[in-house]
Design an enzyme around this catalytic site. Structure first.
Site, PDB file in Angstrom:
ATOM      1  N   MET A  53       8.467 -10.145  26.088  1.00  0.00           N
ATOM      2  CA  MET A  53       9.074 -11.414  25.955  1.00  0.00           C
ATOM      3  C   MET A  53       8.880 -12.293  27.997  1.00  0.00           C
ATOM      4  SD  MET A  53      10.246 -13.412  24.397  1.00  0.00           S
ATOM      5  CE  MET A  53      11.278 -14.553  25.052  1.00  0.00           C
ATOM      6  N   GLU A  75       1.101  -8.398  35.095  1.00  0.00           N
ATOM      7  CA  GLU A  75       0.868  -8.462  33.250  1.00  0.00           C
ATOM      8  C   GLU A  75       0.179  -8.207  32.737  1.00  0.00           C
ATOM      9  OE1 GLU A  75       4.691  -9.435  32.401  1.00  0.00           O
ATOM     10  OE2 GLU A  75       5.619 -10.772  33.974  1.00  0.00           O
ATOM     11  N   GLY A  76      -0.919  -7.814  32.669  1.00  0.00           N
ATOM     12  CA  GLY A  76      -2.157  -6.908  32.411  1.00  0.00           C
ATOM     13  C   GLY A  76      -3.148  -8.410  32.210  1.00  0.00           C
ATOM     14  N   THR A  77      -4.255  -8.375  32.609  1.00  0.00           N
ATOM     15  CA  THR A  77      -5.520  -9.278  32.628  1.00  0.00           C
ATOM     16  C   THR A  77      -5.745  -9.600  31.857  1.00  0.00           C
ATOM     17  OG1 THR A  77      -7.319  -7.654  31.991  1.00  0.00           O
ATOM     18  CG2 THR A  77      -6.652  -7.795  34.484  1.00  0.00           C
ATOM     19  N   PRO A 122      -2.604   1.683  45.088  1.00  0.00           N
ATOM     20  CA  PRO A 122      -3.837   1.513  44.882  1.00  0.00           C
ATOM     21  C   PRO A 122      -5.345   2.229  43.761  1.00  0.00           C
ATOM     22  CG  PRO A 122      -2.933   2.124  46.995  1.00  0.00           C
ATOM     23  CD  PRO A 122      -1.352   2.415  45.445  1.00  0.00           C
ATOM     24  N   GLY A 141      -3.634   0.844  37.696  1.00  0.00           N
ATOM     25  CA  GLY A 141      -3.538  -0.926  37.528  1.00  0.00           C
ATOM     26  C   GLY A 141      -3.269  -1.501  36.154  1.00  0.00           C
TER      27      GLY A 141
HETATM   28  C1  LIG Z   1       0.069 -12.457  42.993  1.00  0.00           C
HETATM   29  C2  LIG Z   1      -0.098 -10.983  41.807  1.00  0.00           C
HETATM   30  C3  LIG Z   1       1.774 -10.430  41.705  1.00  0.00           C
HETATM   31  C4  LIG Z   1       1.437  -9.380  41.167  1.00  0.00           C
HETATM   32  N1  LIG Z   1       2.426  -9.252  40.421  1.00  0.00           N
HETATM   33  C5  LIG Z   1       3.031  -7.303  40.229  1.00  0.00           C
HETATM   34  C6  LIG Z   1       4.051  -6.696  39.739  1.00  0.00           C
HETATM   35  O1  LIG Z   1       5.474  -7.784  40.453  1.00  0.00           O
HETATM   36  N2  LIG Z   1       4.162  -5.995  39.591  1.00  0.00           N
HETATM   37  C7  LIG Z   1       2.785  -4.767  39.515  1.00  0.00           C
HETATM   38  O2  LIG Z   1       3.576  -4.112  39.276  1.00  0.00           O
HETATM   39  N3  LIG Z   1       1.998  -5.362  39.820  1.00  0.00           N
HETATM   40  C8  LIG Z   1       1.497  -7.113  40.190  1.00  0.00           C
HETATM   41  N4  LIG Z   1       0.456  -7.520  40.356  1.00  0.00           N
HETATM   42  C9  LIG Z   1      -0.881  -6.320  40.006  1.00  0.00           C
HETATM   43  C10 LIG Z   1      -1.281  -6.986  38.409  1.00  0.00           C
HETATM   44  O3  LIG Z   1      -0.917  -6.556  37.486  1.00  0.00           O
HETATM   45  C11 LIG Z   1      -2.535  -6.389  38.697  1.00  0.00           C
HETATM   46  O4  LIG Z   1      -3.779  -6.422  39.715  1.00  0.00           O
HETATM   47  C12 LIG Z   1      -3.876  -5.700  37.267  1.00  0.00           C
HETATM   48  O5  LIG Z   1      -2.577  -5.267  36.054  1.00  0.00           O
HETATM   49  C13 LIG Z   1      -4.798  -5.902  37.123  1.00  0.00           C
HETATM   50  O6  LIG Z   1      -4.681  -4.251  37.698  1.00  0.00           O
HETATM   51  P1  LIG Z   1      -6.187  -4.136  38.771  1.00  0.00           P
HETATM   52  O7  LIG Z   1      -5.540  -5.153  40.212  1.00  0.00           O
HETATM   53  O8  LIG Z   1      -6.034  -2.872  39.343  1.00  0.00           O
HETATM   54  O9  LIG Z   1      -7.638  -4.407  38.186  1.00  0.00           O
HETATM   55  P2  LIG Z   1      -8.050  -3.169  37.613  1.00  0.00           P
HETATM   56  O10 LIG Z   1      -7.183  -2.007  36.284  1.00  0.00           O
HETATM   57  O11 LIG Z   1      -8.955  -2.297  38.878  1.00  0.00           O
HETATM   58  O12 LIG Z   1      -9.252  -3.464  36.747  1.00  0.00           O
HETATM   59  C14 LIG Z   1      -9.855  -4.526  37.303  1.00  0.00           C
HETATM   60  C15 LIG Z   1     -11.110  -5.342  36.128  1.00  0.00           C
HETATM   61  O13 LIG Z   1     -11.689  -4.610  35.122  1.00  0.00           O
HETATM   62  C16 LIG Z   1     -11.194  -4.789  34.002  1.00  0.00           C
HETATM   63  N5  LIG Z   1     -10.691  -3.840  33.016  1.00  0.00           N
HETATM   64  C17 LIG Z   1     -10.004  -2.355  33.456  1.00  0.00           C
HETATM   65  N6  LIG Z   1      -9.450  -1.584  32.298  1.00  0.00           N
HETATM   66  C18 LIG Z   1     -10.480  -2.397  31.563  1.00  0.00           C
HETATM   67  C19 LIG Z   1     -11.226  -1.911  29.891  1.00  0.00           C
HETATM   68  N7  LIG Z   1     -10.262  -1.433  29.787  1.00  0.00           N
HETATM   69  N8  LIG Z   1     -11.187  -3.116  29.138  1.00  0.00           N
HETATM   70  C20 LIG Z   1     -11.849  -3.669  29.998  1.00  0.00           C
HETATM   71  N9  LIG Z   1     -11.613  -4.147  30.892  1.00  0.00           N
HETATM   72  C21 LIG Z   1     -10.447  -4.087  31.644  1.00  0.00           C
HETATM   73  C22 LIG Z   1      -9.701  -6.017  34.347  1.00  0.00           C
HETATM   74  O14 LIG Z   1      -9.278  -6.708  33.428  1.00  0.00           O
HETATM   75  C23 LIG Z   1     -10.230  -6.732  36.002  1.00  0.00           C
HETATM   76  O15 LIG Z   1     -10.675  -7.411  35.157  1.00  0.00           O
HETATM   77  C24 LIG Z   1       0.320  -8.037  40.354  1.00  0.00           C
HETATM   78  C25 LIG Z   1      -1.082  -8.660  41.059  1.00  0.00           C
HETATM   79  C26 LIG Z   1      -1.292 -10.095  41.948  1.00  0.00           C
HETATM   80  C27 LIG Z   1      -2.716  -9.924  42.193  1.00  0.00           C
END
Ligand SMILES: Cc1cc2nc3c(=O)[nH]c(=O)nc-3n(C[C@H](O)[C@H](O)[C@H](O)COP(=O)(O)OP(=O)(O)OC[C@H]3O[C@@H](n4cnc5c(N)ncnc54)[C@H](O)[C@@H]3O)c2cc1C
Length: 391
Positions: A243, A368-370, A121, A124
């Site tokens: 990869m 895997e990273g936005t 929570p 991310g």
């Molecule tokens: C369908 C689905 C499957 C998933 N599967 C997995 C899984 O198998 N295992 C797992 O561990 N996670 C998983 N995830 C989680 C996913 O990896 C995270 O949602 C993602 O890494 C983003 O983290 P967050 O949602 O906490 O967003 P946040 O980190 O809160 O970010 C919110 C926004 O702010 C932006 N942002 C954050 N930091 C910065 C920065 N430094 N500079 C510029 N912009 C920034 C982000 O790009 C994003 O747009 C999954 C998510 C989904 C939706």
């Protein structure tokens, strides 16, 4: 020399993948509309379907294998994102096991389906903020884990999970280790299944760990030391993404290619000729737009093949992996949206799969990273900044 030409056998293998993908596509709408009714381990067609070519065993000497594997992923997702004739054995946790597990761990858990749980929570994009804790009980030789993990792909259907936890909250990323936890371990529970915009045949779960005890040897890689320099285990598992990021890009591109193929068929049926030799100004607007989308697709595909080729050559591909995800994350959205623009109402009708493909490919730019995070990695690589200097 870089060369993406495929052998005749490779072409046959990929044609077989497409054939199988088309059978899976028949079920795509069903599992989209019936979320949480997961596809069976084998679809009915599996028993009667004969692959046209027996797939060769990957050879470590054959540097074209990662390229073929990316093309195979694209071909499969061209059918449907999640429905398979036979379920794949393995998830992201399996990739982490291969990259960082000890030989004993690979033997013991290699046959399991392993999810990977990093996100929490409050954590991310920056995995070094993981709060799930792992404390060693020296008397029983067990780790005790506590915490909550969200958005875990295959969290319901996997047989085990690679969980990221900190053994020392004051040590930042150096304190983060990954642990193998099998389903059924007391204190480990799947508490929630997400309802999602797309990729609905894929399950995404919330996991809770409450005083969950696991044997000491279930620390992935076995290294218990907290090193301030090099951040051993953390860096090792992060390498997994070199990869898997191209693979995620390839999945999205498979969906985008399906959208392009559908749109081409519809345009041709409506009497448009896709004339690549004609001057752009002389082309009807839908055709000009279509060709632009195809070019975007080809550019994105080349980034994936290059990152995979580098991996096959055992050369660093950290930045190139991020390029694949950053480029494809945007490209697949533009392509599917653009196909809907071209086809109008047909594009949003649930009679066809195009609207589903638009929803399914959205994830390419998130997990895997936005896209923003990939761009940070690329900028650090290009400008030679450290993580502390550019964050
Ligand atoms: C369908 C689905 C499957 C998933 N599967 C997995 C899984 O198998 N295992 C797992 O561990 N996670 C998983 N995830 C989680 C996913 O990896 C995270 O949602 C993602 O890494 C983003 O983290 P967050 O949602 O906490 O967003 P946040 O980190 O809160 O970010 C919110 C926004 O702010 C932006 N942002 C954050 N930091 C910065 C920065 N430094 N500079 C510029 N912009 C920034 C982000 O790009 C994003 O747009 C999954 C998510 C989904 C939706």
């Amino acid at each position: 020399m870089i060369d993406f030409n495929l052998s005749e056998n490779d072409e046959k293998i990929l044609a077989g993948v497409r054939e199988e993908a088309l059978l899976c596509r028949k079920y795509a709408r069903h599992y989209d509309e019936n979320e949480h009714e997961f596809p069976p381990d084998e679809l009915p067609e599996a028993s009667s379907w004969k692959p046209s070519v027996k797939r060769g065993e990957p050879s470590p000497e054959d540097s074209s294998m990662p390229v073929m594997s990316m093309l195979g992923i694209m071909g499969r997702h061209w059918g449907d994102y999640s429905v398979r004739l036979r379920q794949d054995r393995g998830g992201l946790g399996n990739a982490a096991l291969s990259a960082s597990g000890t030989p004993e761990q690979k033997t013991r858990w290699g046959g399991e389906v392993l999810a990977m749980a990093i996100t929490e929570p409050g954590c991310g994009s920056d995995p070094s903020r993981v709060q799930t804790s792992a404390v060693l009980d020296e008397e029983t030789d067990e780790w005790i884990l506590n915490g909550e993990k969200i958005f875990v792909t295959t969290g319901c259907r996997s047989t085990g999970v690679v969980v990221w936890a900190t053994v020392d909250k004051t040590a930042g990323r150096a304190g983060i280790k990954s642990f193998l936890i099998m389903k059924g371990t007391p204190g480990f529970e799947v508490v929630h299944k997400e309802k999602k915009l797309g990729i609905r045949a894929d399950d995404t779960a919330t996991l809770v760990l409450r005083d969950c005890r696991i044997p000491r040897d279930q620390l992935l890689g076995g290294d218990e030391t907290v090193k301030q320099k090099g951040s051993g285990g953390f860096r090792g598992v992060m390498k997994t993404f070199n990869m898997t990021r191209p693979a995620v890009a390839a999945m999205g591109l498979g969906i985008a290619e399906a959208a392009l193929d559908f749109t081409r068929e519809q345009l041709e049926e409506a009497g448009f000729e896709i004339d690549y030799a004609a001057a752009t100004a002389s082309l009807p607007a839908p055709v000009a737009k279509f060709i632009e989308l195809e070019a975007l697709f080809e550019a994105s595909k080349l980034t994936v093949l290059r990152a995979a080729w580098l991996a096959g050559e055992a050369r660093p591909n950290n930045m190139e992996s991020s390029v694949t995800k950053a480029h494809a994350g945007t490209a697949v959205r533009r392509i599917t949206q653009g196909c809907i623009d071209i086809l109008g109402p047909m594009g949003i009708s649930r009679e066809h799969l195009l609207e589903k493909w638009l929803r399914d490919c959205r994830i390419t730019d998130i997990y895997e990273g936005t896209g923003q995070i990939q761009r940070l990695i690329i900028a650090r690589g290009l400008l030679d900044y450290t993580r502390a200097e550019l964050k």
